[in-house]
Design an enzyme around this catalytic site. Structure first.
Site, PDB file in Angstrom:
ATOM      1  N   ILE A  12     -24.357   0.053  39.304  1.00 42.02           N
ATOM      2  CA  ILE A  12     -24.835   1.353  39.790  1.00 42.02           C
ATOM      3  C   ILE A  12     -24.000   1.841  40.970  1.00 42.02           C
ATOM      4  O   ILE A  12     -23.648   3.022  41.045  1.00 42.02           O
ATOM      5  CB  ILE A  12     -26.339   1.301  40.140  1.00 42.02           C
ATOM      6  CG1 ILE A  12     -27.171   0.913  38.903  1.00 42.02           C
ATOM      7  CG2 ILE A  12     -26.820   2.644  40.701  1.00 42.02           C
ATOM      8  CD1 ILE A  12     -27.034   1.835  37.695  1.00 42.02           C
ATOM      9  N   ASP A  33     -19.950  -4.400  50.499  1.00 42.32           N
ATOM     10  CA  ASP A  33     -20.261  -5.472  49.549  1.00 42.32           C
ATOM     11  C   ASP A  33     -19.614  -6.759  50.036  1.00 42.32           C
ATOM     12  O   ASP A  33     -18.396  -6.876  50.042  1.00 42.32           O
ATOM     13  CB  ASP A  33     -19.766  -5.140  48.133  1.00 42.32           C
ATOM     14  CG  ASP A  33     -20.454  -6.014  47.091  1.00 42.32           C
ATOM     15  OD1 ASP A  33     -20.455  -7.254  47.277  1.00 42.32           O
ATOM     16  OD2 ASP A  33     -21.002  -5.484  46.109  1.00 42.32           O
ATOM     17  N   CYS A 150     -34.182   3.606  35.811  1.00 41.82           N
ATOM     18  CA  CYS A 150     -33.546   4.399  34.752  1.00 41.82           C
ATOM     19  C   CYS A 150     -34.555   4.746  33.659  1.00 41.82           C
ATOM     20  O   CYS A 150     -34.554   5.860  33.133  1.00 41.82           O
ATOM     21  CB  CYS A 150     -32.362   3.644  34.161  1.00 41.82           C
ATOM     22  SG  CYS A 150     -32.735   1.969  33.612  1.00 41.82           S
TER      23      CYS A 150
END
Length: 333
Positions: A12, A33, A150
């Site tokens: 995502i 990250d 989603c």
């Protein structure tokens, strides 16, 4: 232009970044990250097994990720409260690690200077918004919000149209869902959910999902009227919702088709789509809609009991809604 930071450069995170570039309404200025270094980010962004080669330029330069000439600051912090979002100019943060999904955990981003946090997953306590369904209820006093799941983004627009026109007495949802990163390539240990640990490429795996119940949070009149489950199937992307529901007012299947098409061409344009083509799942890979109603796949037992089918690209469609929600929130500043 909304300045955005992305926490977690997974499926995502990367696709929100792609969607942001195409939208030209939001700009990704920072990515955090701890598990992916800069050169690996270049590679992961450039090549995608599902959505193909990135159609632009991407490189590492002076310690930054440069996409189409725009330099993005890179952080590698494990603790979100240590990310200096403000230093990078990021006002909104997309929390897409799948780990920091509560108000308290996602709130750590505010310590680094972020003004608002959008959780790209369902949240136990953050207010949930689904574009086209309840986004108008957002107000700027809310600093942390969830873009729901989603599947909720696929189901809610359809449920809204059906409920507004005919009334849903009760309903059950099944999503036939593509593989996601949390599954196992071959049988492996999986905590309390033993089935989830079975090989994703060789099984149809029944699984739980809170997506249908979550519709009751974004459409309060449907609270307690919907629940659902999932079958995880061995496809890499694109999922499909089957909503089987009892209607308050009688409706011919053609009446249902008519109101869904009207919504898709009108108030829900870009979010809900309508097709009468003989489509299959691959036809929706890279589709930016939340939900595409498959007129030819649904069935009616009688005027009060129907099964409705709607497709969604569970990665890319959802990522586009994350971008849309940020644009909407920014319009309220």
């Amino acid at each position: 232009m909304v300045k955005v930071g992305v926490n977690g450069f997974g499926r995502i995170g990367r696709l929100v970044t792609r969607a942001a570039i195409l939208s030209a309404k939001v700009q990704v200025v920072a990515i955090n990250d701890p598990f992916i270094d800069l050169n690996y980010m270049v590679y992961m962004f450039k090549y995608d097994s599902t959505h193909g080669h990135f159609r632009g330029t991407v490189k590492a330069e002076n310690g930054k990720l440069v996409i189409n000439g725009n330099a993005i600051t890179i952080f590698q912090e494990r603790d979100p409260s240590n990310i200096k979002w403000a230093d990078a100019g990021a006002e909104y943060v997309v929390e897409s690690t799948g780990v920091f999904t509560t108000m308290e955990k996602a709130g750590a981003h505010l310590k680094g200077g972020a003004k608002r946090v959008i959780i790209s997953a369902p949240s136990a306590d953050a207010p949930m918004f689904v574009m086209g369904v309840n986004h108008e209820k957002y107000d700027k006093s809310l600093k942390i919000v969830s873009n729901a799941s989603c599947t909720t983004n696929c189901l809610a627009p359809l449920a809204k149209v059906i409920h507004d026109n005919f009334g849903i007495v009760e309903g059950l949802m099944t999503t036939v869902h593509a593989i996601t990163a949390t599954q196992k390539t071959v049988d492996g240990p999986s905590g309390k959910l033993w089935r989830d640990g079975r090989g994703a490429a060789q099984n149809i795996i029944p699984a739980s999902t809170g997506a249908a119940k979550a519709v009751g949070k974004v459409i309060p009149e449907l609270n307690g009227k919907l629940t659902g489950m999932a079958f995880r199937v061995p496809t890499p992307n694109v999922s499909v919702v089957d909503l089987t529901c009892r209607l308050e007012k009688p409706a011919k299947y053609d009446d249902i088709k008519r109101v869904v098409k009207a919504a898709a061409d009108g108030p829900l344009k870009g979010i809900l789509a309508y097709t009468e083509d003989q489509v299959v799942s691959c036809d929706f890979n890279g589709d930016s809609h939340s939900s595409t109603f498959d007129a030819g796949a649904g069935i009616a037992l009688n005027d009060h009991f129907v099964k409705l089918v709607s497709w969604y690209d569970n990665e890319y469609g959802y990522s586009n809604r994350v971008v849309d929600l940020m644009v909407h929130m920014a319009s309220k500043e």
